[in-house]
Design a protein around this motif. Structure first.
Motif, PDB file in Angstrom:
ATOM      1  N   ALA A 200      36.812  43.550  30.295  1.00  0.00           N
ATOM      2  CA  ALA A 200      37.133  44.455  31.388  1.00  0.00           C
ATOM      3  C   ALA A 200      36.136  44.411  32.546  1.00  0.00           C
ATOM      4  CB  ALA A 200      37.214  45.876  30.831  1.00  0.00           C
ATOM      5  N   GLY A 225      42.435  39.104  29.088  1.00  0.00           N
ATOM      6  CA  GLY A 225      42.043  40.512  29.252  1.00  0.00           C
ATOM      7  C   GLY A 225      42.349  41.013  30.657  1.00  0.00           C
ATOM      8  N   ASN A 229      44.438  39.511  34.046  1.00  0.00           N
ATOM      9  CA  ASN A 229      45.425  40.267  34.835  1.00  0.00           C
ATOM     10  C   ASN A 229      45.093  40.213  36.328  1.00  0.00           C
ATOM     11  OD1 ASN A 229      46.625  40.865  32.436  1.00  0.00           O
ATOM     12  ND2 ASN A 229      45.998  43.020  32.364  1.00  0.00           N
ATOM     13  N   ALA A 327      40.428  39.278  24.541  1.00  0.00           N
ATOM     14  CA  ALA A 327      41.599  38.803  25.287  1.00  0.00           C
ATOM     15  C   ALA A 327      42.594  39.924  25.559  1.00  0.00           C
ATOM     16  CB  ALA A 327      42.276  37.688  24.506  1.00  0.00           C
ATOM     17  N   PHE A 330      42.008  45.005  21.887  1.00  0.00           N
ATOM     18  CA  PHE A 330      41.922  44.661  20.459  1.00  0.00           C
ATOM     19  C   PHE A 330      41.832  45.909  19.579  1.00  0.00           C
ATOM     20  CE2 PHE A 330      37.603  45.812  19.443  1.00  0.00           C
ATOM     21  CZ  PHE A 330      37.011  45.890  20.696  1.00  0.00           C
ATOM     22  N   ASP A 358      30.580  44.321  23.056  1.00  0.00           N
ATOM     23  CA  ASP A 358      31.923  44.751  22.640  1.00  0.00           C
ATOM     24  C   ASP A 358      32.653  43.607  21.973  1.00  0.00           C
ATOM     25  OD1 ASP A 358      31.715  47.297  23.453  1.00  0.00           O
ATOM     26  OD2 ASP A 358      32.813  47.043  25.320  1.00  0.00           O
ATOM     27  N   THR A 359      32.403  42.411  22.478  1.00  0.00           N
ATOM     28  CA  THR A 359      33.063  41.246  21.897  1.00  0.00           C
ATOM     29  C   THR A 359      32.598  41.054  20.462  1.00  0.00           C
ATOM     30  OG1 THR A 359      33.032  40.271  24.082  1.00  0.00           O
ATOM     31  CG2 THR A 359      33.555  38.808  22.264  1.00  0.00           C
TER      32      THR A 359
END
Ligand SMILES: Nc1ncnc2c1ncn2[C@@H]1O[C@H](COP(=O)(O)OP(=O)(O)OP(=O)(O)O)[C@@H](O)[C@H]1O
Ligand SMILES: O=C(O)[C@H](O)COP(=O)(O)O
Length: 408
Positions: A200, A225, A229, A327, A330, A358-359
């Motif tokens: 993000a 992700g 977009n 992606a 999640f 976060d990943t």
């Protein structure tokens, strides 16, 4: 090159050790996840076992935020993880802190107060100025050496990170050493090199994309992700109001122009999602980009299976893949597929490097492992992956340029 713990004569030495244990905090104000503490166990155990007198420095949260709490529960958890007493001292550079540090015996370990409880620590300075702050001037007189193990904070030019090594001999801890070994030689990793940018943090990801494409570090950039977009909108795709409003509300609307400029300059090398997943009738529903916009209220929450197949084909030829950011959303079971499958495919690449807190937690949650390297850092890893210097590492490399303040 920085000195490491191999270069430090630890026994009887009073060491200030900067770690990064900035962690999720529960509603009770206590530590809710100990992954970042576990990462530092090797460094701290080694210093304790080798007879060091260890004073731990760390930050938690940001001033005003919900996670801006004391390090007392971190000290308790460290004590459990190290199977060794770890006392907590609610001071960083006052007389109380100095007394506690001076009273350390060989093999003792204490955790000092959250460095950001002290306002200068939340500012960025040149190292020489950082060395004149109250934190460094107050604490450095009772330290013999400084160890920086806080790779995840190394992109910050804050006093506890750049001030101490300006007045004390500085060493990289084991986490820092391993991160620098892997991420510091990104130019030497096998080619072709693919960067996968999801998650993000759109402005950071676009910065990274520009930088790695300009420097010739990336052969391809794959987007996913929220980042994906934004690139789709920049490419003229109508993603519908829900996704557009989300991007607008995040303050990322201007990023669409930057993404469009990047596509003008490097369009051939930037891969965009070919389909997206939305929620329809309570279920995951995939829509090809040509069939967009989605129905009213539907947001693009994940990449779809055509995108996955396309990205997996690109990854088959890669020598190195560097991934940052999930992606899709999640956290929601219906939209975890893109992240799980894409990251799984990446583990088959000769060299696979993952950055982003976060990943890393997404991968733990999804049970995906087998990467060459999972970085402890988010912003710091991104900066290194674009071959940019980190201020805290530069300060360690430069070594002391000022006299250690005297204890009076
Ligand atoms: N299509 C999407 N729409 C909305 N949110 C998304 C989408 N895809 C991913 N996200 C969200 O992105 C968030 C993670 O992105 P972020 O960029 O913070 O990751 P990170 O780089 O690993 O984090 P950090 O480095 O800060 O620890 C997740 O909470 C996820 O739900
Ligand atoms: O969590 C992180 O990325 C590091 O601890 C740095 O924290 P900060 O972004 O609040 O400086």
């Amino acid at each position: 090159m920085t000195d490491t713990l191999d270069d430090l004569d630890v026994e009887g030495t009073t060491v200030g050790v900067r770690i990064d244990v900035n962690s999720p905090i529960g509603d009770d104000g206590m530590l809710a996840d100990d992954a970042r503490l576990r990462a530092h166990v090797d460094t701290l155990s080694e210093l304790i076992e080798r007879g060091g007198r260890v004073a731990v420095l760390a930050h938690q949260g940001r001033p005003g935020g919900d996670e801006f709490v004391s390090l007392e529960s971190h000290a308790d958890r460290l004590s459990e993880l190290l199977s060794h007493p770890v006392d907590y001292v609610d001071a960083t550079f006052s007389n109380a802190a100095r007394e506690a540090v001076s009273a350390l015996e060989n093999g003792d370990c204490i955790v000092l107060e959250n460095t950001r409880f002290y306002s200068e620590e939340y500012m960025e300075f040149e190292p020489e100025r950082a060395a004149r702050t109250h934190l460094v001037q107050g604490l450095a007189p009772v330290l013999d050496a400084y160890v920086n193990d806080a790779f995840a904070a190394a992109h910050r030019s804050q006093p506890s990170l750049v001030g101490f090594p300006t007045v004390l001999p500085g060493y990289a801890g084991r986490v820092m050493e391993s991160e620098l070994d892997t991420l510091g030689s990104i130019e030497e990793t096998p080619e072709p090199r693919i960067y996968v940018l999801g998650g993000a943090k759109v402005p950071d990801s676009i910065d990274v994309a520009w930088s790695v494409l300009e420097k010739g570090l990336a052969d391809h950039v794959l987007t996913a992700g929220v980042v994906g977009n934004v690139f789709l909108i920049a490419d003229g795709v109508d993603l519908g109001d829900a996704s557009s409003d989300f991007i607008y509300d995040q303050g990322y609307w201007d990023e669409i122009d930057r993404a469009a400029d990047l596509l003008d300059a490097y369009g051939e090398q930037v891969a965009l999602p070919r389909d997206v997943a939305v929620e329809r009738d309570g279920q995951r529903h995939e829509i090809g980009v040509n069939a967009l916009p989605p129905q009213d209220g539907e947001a693009a929450m994940d990449i779809g299976s055509s995108t996955l197949a396309y990205y997996e084909r690109l990854l088959e030829d890669a020598g190195t893949v560097i991934l940052n950011g999930p992606a899709g959303v999640f956290e929601d079971e219906a939209f975890e597929t893109g992240t799980r499958e894409l990251y799984n495919a990446a583990t088959a690449v000769e060299m696979s490097i993952v950055g982003g807190g976060d990943t890393a937690s997404a991968l733990r949650q999804l049970g995906v492992d087998g990467f060459s390297h999972v970085s402890t850092g988010g912003g710091a890893a991104l900066r290194m992956l674009t071959a940019e210097p980190l201020p805290a590492v530069t300060a360690l490399e430069n070594g002391p340029t000022q006299q250690q303040p005297a204890d009076d």
